[in-house]
Design a protein around this motif. Structure first.
Motif, short mmCIF file in Angstrom:
data_model
loop_
_atom_site.label_atom_id
_atom_site.label_comp_id
_atom_site.label_asym_id
_atom_site.label_seq_id
_atom_site.Cartn_x
_atom_site.Cartn_y
_atom_site.Cartn_z
N PHE A 1 -1.70 12.72 -9.19
CA PHE A 1 -2.08 12.07 -10.46
C PHE A 1 -1.56 12.87 -11.66
O PHE A 1 -1.21 12.29 -12.69
N HIS B 1 -3.99 14.94 -4.09
CA HIS B 1 -4.30 13.83 -5.00
C HIS B 1 -4.29 14.30 -6.45
O HIS B 1 -3.76 13.63 -7.33
N HIS C 1 -11.73 0.94 -7.75
CA HIS C 1 -12.52 0.59 -6.57
C HIS C 1 -13.85 -0.06 -6.93
O HIS C 1 -14.79 -0.03 -6.15
N PHE D 1 -16.03 -1.95 -1.39
CA PHE D 1 -16.24 -0.65 -2.03
C PHE D 1 -17.66 -0.52 -2.59
O PHE D 1 -18.17 0.57 -2.75
N PHE E 1 -6.50 -1.03 8.34
CA PHE E 1 -7.01 0.35 8.36
C PHE E 1 -8.09 0.50 9.43
O PHE E 1 -9.25 0.78 9.14
N PHE F 1 -13.85 -6.71 6.76
CA PHE F 1 -13.57 -6.22 5.42
C PHE F 1 -14.75 -5.38 4.95
O PHE F 1 -15.89 -5.84 4.98
N ILE G 1 -12.70 12.92 -4.06
CA ILE G 1 -12.32 12.78 -5.48
C ILE G 1 -13.56 12.69 -6.36
O ILE G 1 -13.69 13.41 -7.35
N VAL H 1 -9.88 6.03 -10.12
CA VAL H 1 -10.19 5.58 -8.75
C VAL H 1 -11.50 4.80 -8.75
O VAL H 1 -11.61 3.74 -8.13
N ARG I 1 -9.40 -3.44 4.40
CA ARG I 1 -9.28 -4.35 5.55
C ARG I 1 -9.24 -3.59 6.86
O ARG I 1 -8.44 -2.68 7.02
N SER J 1 -11.38 9.82 1.09
CA SER J 1 -10.71 10.33 -0.11
C SER J 1 -11.53 10.09 -1.38
O SER J 1 -11.55 10.94 -2.27
N GLY K 1 -13.06 -5.39 -4.67
CA GLY K 1 -12.42 -5.45 -3.36
C GLY K 1 -12.91 -4.41 -2.37
O GLY K 1 -14.03 -3.89 -2.48
C1 HEM Z 1 -6.26 8.65 -4.22
C2 HEM Z 1 -6.09 7.45 -4.70
C3 HEM Z 1 -6.36 6.18 -3.94
C4 HEM Z 1 -6.43 5.96 -2.59
C5 HEM Z 1 -6.23 6.95 -1.46
C6 HEM Z 1 -6.72 4.55 -2.40
C7 HEM Z 1 -6.86 3.92 -1.18
C8 HEM Z 1 -7.12 2.57 -1.00
C9 HEM Z 1 -7.17 1.89 0.27
C10 HEM Z 1 -6.90 2.54 1.61
C11 HEM Z 1 -7.46 0.59 0.04
C12 HEM Z 1 -7.56 -0.55 1.06
C13 HEM Z 1 -6.33 -1.42 1.00
C14 HEM Z 1 -6.32 -2.60 1.94
O1 HEM Z 1 -7.21 -2.75 2.77
O2 HEM Z 1 -5.35 -3.38 1.88
C15 HEM Z 1 -7.60 0.44 -1.38
C16 HEM Z 1 -7.92 -0.75 -2.01
C17 HEM Z 1 -7.92 -0.92 -3.37
N1 HEM Z 1 -7.58 0.02 -4.32
FE1 HEM Z 1 -7.28 2.00 -3.99
N2 HEM Z 1 -6.82 3.96 -3.64
C18 HEM Z 1 -6.60 4.92 -4.60
C19 HEM Z 1 -6.58 4.72 -5.96
C20 HEM Z 1 -6.69 3.50 -6.59
C21 HEM Z 1 -6.51 3.29 -8.00
C22 HEM Z 1 -6.14 4.37 -9.02
C23 HEM Z 1 -6.72 1.95 -8.23
C24 HEM Z 1 -6.65 1.17 -9.54
C25 HEM Z 1 -6.87 1.71 -10.69
C26 HEM Z 1 -7.05 1.34 -6.96
C27 HEM Z 1 -7.36 0.02 -6.77
C28 HEM Z 1 -7.65 -0.58 -5.55
C29 HEM Z 1 -8.11 -1.96 -5.40
C30 HEM Z 1 -8.34 -2.98 -6.53
C31 HEM Z 1 -8.27 -2.18 -4.03
C32 HEM Z 1 -8.80 -3.45 -3.35
C33 HEM Z 1 -7.73 -4.32 -2.80
C34 HEM Z 1 -8.30 -5.55 -2.10
O3 HEM Z 1 -9.51 -5.74 -2.03
O4 HEM Z 1 -7.50 -6.34 -1.59
N3 HEM Z 1 -7.01 2.30 -5.99
N4 HEM Z 1 -7.40 1.65 -2.00
#
Ligand code: HEM
Length: 460
Positions: free
Chosen positions: A99, A95, A117, A142, A127, A139, A180, A113, A123, A176, A120
């Motif tokens: 980045f 990671h 996070h 975070f 997952f 659901f 991080i 991150v 899901r 993760s 939202g």
């Molecule tokens: C190592 C980096 C990251 C990993 C491994 C990661 C992983 C994930 C995973 C597995 C989900 C669930 C997706 C789903 O259920 O459809 C998620 C959701 C989300 N991630 Fe990350 N993410 C990372 C970095 C980021 C970054 C940098 C952002 C924005 C700046 C971000 C924004 C979001 C948002 C807004 C959601 C919610 C989506 C929803 O509720 O529908 N993520 N992420």
């Protein structure tokens, strides 16, 4: 933007995800649904990549988060990018490396991150190894405030109450966020425990994130709200006169404000307007989505719209218009003229006019279409037939959302017989068209009008 390589400037926010939905990195309905949500906002001047970037800014704003500067000009990639989107089962080192390649340090990665996070969650359906069956509605959020852009995600992590599935999920491999966040001895997370630091850090990083574009793409200057915005303009005939519609959007609310529309006649001869111009009062003063957004953000002043519909004799027509705005605020400042900085708001021509009054929606068992009607002014002594065509833009269907651009000829309109000096032409277009350019050849001269759909209706 995770496809970006800061070294050779390839990849970035270019909507290549449209072509990558089959990859495990983008598993599930999340990405596809988001793209479908953004799709209707596209036009010849708004790419999917711009819509995604704007979505980021609006998501933050409408969830009480910071204001994120927005520039336009992103281009959509024609195909998939490299498979470099981070996944939760990957190691901390990978990671950090990922980045870094995108142009962000380890500290910036932690903050990015955490900022992402704050909204939202994950899901279960997509997952199942991360979210167990106890999750409500399948659901796992975070943090405790999944619809508020705040640092609860940070505070719950630091005080040990977090239920973030990527920190405290049953599966250690997919924690993760924990790996991080905990790196650099929690120092970055501790700094984000200040709400102000969190908000400012997120805004700055999100601006960099959405501006991470492939080399060669030139972004516009920041697009800010302007004090006076003209919208919904249309000029067409009805029962012996022109109807001229437009609205003036002002940034702030003032119930005492009086707005007057003024215009000048196009055709010389008998003048119907007084020397200072004809005038009309707003029909309705209304607040729209922007109002709700401003209210959500705790602003006590928000944009208002003064909506006008003026009747203008067909033998006079209109060449340009302007507004007088009186705030009636007791300051005695009187009326201020809003005239496009002295250039006036010009109506370039009235020879070929899109007619929203005669345009209709056609409901058919198969599909819904717009029956577009265009008026062409009868020019004296003109024998050669007029030609009118339109080039429309459809955002394009899932899964790739590749736009469909098509030119169609308009034919004589049998439903609308000539009236008020105009002959009508018509063509049917699909209901999901978001914009079209009208091109006409009338009396040997060429004319063009750009028409956009807003709030479900077309206007110029
Ligand atoms: C190592 C980096 C990251 C990993 C491994 C990661 C992983 C994930 C995973 C597995 C989900 C669930 C997706 C789903 O259920 O459809 C998620 C959701 C989300 N991630 Fe990350 N993410 C990372 C970095 C980021 C970054 C940098 C952002 C924005 C700046 C971000 C924004 C979001 C948002 C807004 C959601 C919610 C989506 C929803 O509720 O529908 N993520 N992420």
């Amino acid at each position: 933007m995770a496809t970006h390589d800061a070294g050779d400037k390839s990849g970035g926010l270019d909507a290549s995800v449209r072509h990558e939905l089959e990859r495990p990195q983008n598993v599930g309905i999340g990405m596809a649904n988001s793209l479908a949500d953004f799709n209707p906002f596209r036009s010849p001047s708004v790419t999917m990549a711009d819509a995604i970037a704007l979505g980021t800014a609006l998501a933050a704003a409408s969830c009480n988060g910071p204001v994120i500067r927005f520039c336009g000009g992103r281009l959509d990639a024609a195909g998939p990018g490299p498979e470099t989107v981070p996944e939760p089962e990957q190691t901390l080192d990978s990671h950090i490396e990922s980045f870094k390649r995108q142009g962000f340090t380890q500290t910036e990665m932690i903050a990015l991150v955490a900022c992402g996070h704050t909204l939202g969650g994950v899901r279960r359906e997509d997952f199942p190894l991360i979210v167990d069956t106890s999750a409500e509605n399948g659901f796992a959020n975070f943090d405790g405030t999944p619809r508020v852009f705040d640092n609860t995600v940070v505070k719950e992590y630091l005080d040990g109450t977090t239920t973030n599935p990527l920190v405290a999920g049953v599966n250690v491999t997919t924690r993760s966020d924990l790996r991080i966040f905990a790196s650099v001895q929690n120092a970055t997370m501790q700094s984000l425990a200040s709400a102000d630091t969190f908000s400012k850090t997120c805004a700055a990083l999100f601006e960099r994130m959405i501006d991470t574009v492939p080399g060669g793409v030139k972004l516009t200057d920041p697009i800010d709200l302007v004090e006076n915005k003209i919208g919904g303009a249309a000029l067409f005939t009805s029962n012996g006169s022109y109807i001229f519609r437009t609205n003036l959007r002002r940034l702030s609310e003032n119930p005492d404000r009086r707005v007057t529309l003024f215009w000048k006649e196009r055709r010389t001869g008998r003048s119907i307007c007084p020397a200072q111009g004809c005038s009309a009062q707003p029909q309705v003063v209304f607040n729209q989505a922007a109002t709700r957004l401003a209210k959500l953000r705790g602003q006590n002043s928000f944009p208002t719209y003064a909506k006008f519909e003026a009747q203008i004799p067909v033998n006079a027509s209109i060449s340009h218009f302007w507004f007088a705005v009186d705030e009636n605020d007791g300051a005695g400042s009187g009326s201020k003229i809003v005239d496009n900085g002295g250039a006036q708001y010009r109506i370039e021509q009235d020879t070929m006019l899109f007619d929203p009054g005669r345009t209709s929606i056609v409901f058919d068992t198969e599909e819904v279409r717009f029956r577009i009607v265009v008026g062409v002014r009868d020019t004296e002594g003109e024998e050669s037939a007029s030609k009118v065509s339109l080039k429309y833009f459809r955002p394009g269907p899932a899964p790739t959302f590749v736009p469909i651009v098509k030119t169609v000829e308009l034919g004589p309109d049998a439903e609308n017989t000539p009236a008020d000096g105009y002959t009508f032409y018509t063509a049917e277009i699909p209901a999901d068209v978001t914009a079209f350019d009208l091109d006409g050849v009338v009396g040997g001269q060429t004319f063009r009008q750009n028409v956009f759909k807003r709030n479900g209706a077309f206007a110029t």
